[in-house]
Design an enzyme around this catalytic site. Structure first.
Site, PDB file in Angstrom:
ATOM      1  N   SER A  23       0.866  -1.219  -0.105  1.00 32.43           N
ATOM      2  CA  SER A  23      -0.072   0.080   0.074  1.00 32.43           C
ATOM      3  C   SER A  23       0.864   1.221   0.058  1.00 32.43           C
ATOM      4  CB  SER A  23      -0.877   0.076   1.374  1.00 32.43           C
ATOM      5  OG  SER A  23      -1.501   1.145   1.564  1.00 32.43           O
ATOM      6  N   LYS A  81      -7.161  -0.625 -10.383  1.00 29.90           N
ATOM      7  CA  LYS A  81      -7.960  -1.407  -9.132  1.00 29.90           C
ATOM      8  C   LYS A  81      -9.080  -0.440  -9.089  1.00 29.90           C
ATOM      9  CE  LYS A  81      -7.278  -2.884  -4.518  1.00 29.90           C
ATOM     10  NZ  LYS A  81      -8.323  -1.793  -3.780  1.00 29.90           N
ATOM     11  N   HIS A 126     -13.212  -1.629  -3.346  1.00 24.51           N
ATOM     12  CA  HIS A 126     -12.271  -0.972  -2.203  1.00 24.51           C
ATOM     13  C   HIS A 126     -12.751  -2.086  -0.838  1.00 24.51           C
ATOM     14  CE1 HIS A 126      -9.468   2.460  -1.862  1.00 24.51           C
ATOM     15  NE2 HIS A 126      -9.321   2.034  -0.611  1.00 24.51           N
ATOM     16  N   THR A 135      -5.008   2.555  -7.865  1.00 25.30           N
ATOM     17  CA  THR A 135      -6.462   2.614  -7.302  1.00 25.30           C
ATOM     18  C   THR A 135      -7.425   3.640  -8.012  1.00 25.30           C
ATOM     19  OG1 THR A 135      -5.734   1.715  -5.187  1.00 25.30           O
ATOM     20  CG2 THR A 135      -7.937   3.143  -5.230  1.00 25.30           C
ATOM     21  N   TYR A 139      -2.139   5.923  -4.915  1.00 31.72           N
ATOM     22  CA  TYR A 139      -3.231   6.716  -5.192  1.00 31.72           C
ATOM     23  C   TYR A 139      -2.580   7.787  -6.005  1.00 31.72           C
ATOM     24  CZ  TYR A 139      -5.855   4.720  -1.167  1.00 31.72           C
ATOM     25  OH  TYR A 139      -6.736   3.559  -0.508  1.00 31.72           O
TER      26      TYR A 139
END
Length: 353
Positions: free
Chosen positions: A116, A228, A252, A164, A138
């Site tokens: 992450s 994603k 998510h 994402t 992100y």
């Protein structure tokens, strides 16, 4: 009371249910709620598991399966099974070993861990474990900083970029609001958000995120790019047109748009839209080997698991994560044998009712 929710609604495999129960007992209630909770009334969170409960495998017989071969190749990455570790934030909230402890278990299982962007250890430290890593991003409104994060992940040895795309804003997570959980405790930080001055920047969602940013990333990195958060087949077709190397069907974990379709319900249409041109992965609600098999039969090349890995980490560090992954492996092997599938690719849509 905060943290009073049951550890797992459906329980899943005994090893996963035991890990969840131990994590529930060990974690600060607000931290449990952060990991376990979803957005809004958590309808989508529940729907992800419910969608698997509504499906049944239709096994084939007399197929001479022998010992199923679980190995798959994904974007040039050889995996021992079609189960990857999904990106989840803040592993040091669950265990002092943090993301590095999870990565050691991933390496032992010969699978990929998706790191992450909001990890509590730097990507370089996680990569030092020798695990096969992909990096979740992100895209930030500060494009130059975002590009620098991508280059840092690439330099650390990450082998793919997972972008994402379902988070133009933060989902409304009622448990966190109720608990007042707004930031990490002292001593913890999102280490991949440090800039050149050593300052830790906030992770900022970008409501202006569009396909132009996907195109920009293609110019920034030579890594394979996975998108994603794709649920609509029209977006799947656009992703192929914009050069995505793979898709992850994801909502998510029910943490963004409450009321969104479950990932399993969205999967067949997305897979059909892609038409085999690129791999399609799926996450959300996977708790048993039969869940993995159902997802594979309905068009997924592989699945990702998130919360069960965090439960394992909180319950027993690296050993706890390894136990979760090996329980899924053993269950999937039995399911394939009983379903008449010698390998993951032998599962077909007509084997699900």
């Amino acid at each position: 009371m905060p943290g009073s929710e049951e550890p797992e609604r459906s329980g899943g495999l005994p090893a996963l249910a035991e890990a969840a129960a131990k994590a529930h007992a060990a974690l600060d209630p607000a931290h449990w709620d952060f990991f376990a909770g979803g957005a809004g009334e958590e309808r989508t969170l529940r729907a992800n598991e419910d969608a698997f409960a509504c499906r049944r495998l239709v096994p084939r017989v007399l197929r001479e399966v022998g010992e199923p071969d679980l190995a798959v190749d994904l974007l040039g990455e050889p995996l021992s099974m079609p189960v990857l570790i999904a990106p989840t934030a803040f592993h040091r909230l669950a265990h002092p070993g943090g993301e590095a402890a999870t990565a050691v278990a991933a390496a032992a299982a010969a699978t990929v861990m998706v790191v992450s962007m909001a990890a509590t250890q730097p990507v370089e430290e996680i990569a030092a474990t020798g695990a096969a890593l992909w990096f979740q991003l992100y895209p930030q409104p500060d494009r130059e900083f975002s590009d620098a994060v991508v280059r840092r992940a690439e330099a650390a040895g990450c082998r793919a970029l997972v972008v994402t795309v379902d988070s133009p804003v933060f989902g409304r997570r009622e448990r966190d609001r109720r608990n007042g959980f707004l930031d990490l405790p002292p001593g913890l930080a999102c280490e991949n958000m440090r800039d050149g001055t050593g300052r830790v920047r906030d992770v900022v969602m970008d409501p202006a995120l569009g396909w132009a940013q996907v195109d920009r990333l293609r110019a920034v990195t030579g890594l394979p790019i996975l998108l994603k958060g794709v649920l609509h087949p029209a977006d799947a077709r656009l992703a192929v047109e914009h050069g995505a190397d793979a898709l992850i069907v994801s909502n998510h974990g029910g943490r963004q748009l409450d009321g969104a379709v479950s990932t399993l319900d969205a999967l067949p249409a997305v897979a059909a839209a892609v038409g085999g041109r690129i791999p399609v992965l799926v996450d959300g609600g996977i708790r048993r080997g039969s869940d993995v098999a159902i997802a594979l039969a309905l068009g997924a090349s592989a699945v990702l698991v998130g919360r069960p890995v965090v439960w394992g980490l909180a319950a027993g560090g690296t050993d706890g994560v390894r136990a979760v992954l090996e329980a899924l492996r053993a269950d999937l092997r039995d399911v394939l044998t009983l379903a008449g599938a010698p390998r993951p690719g032998a599962l077909t849509p007509d084997m699900v009712a």
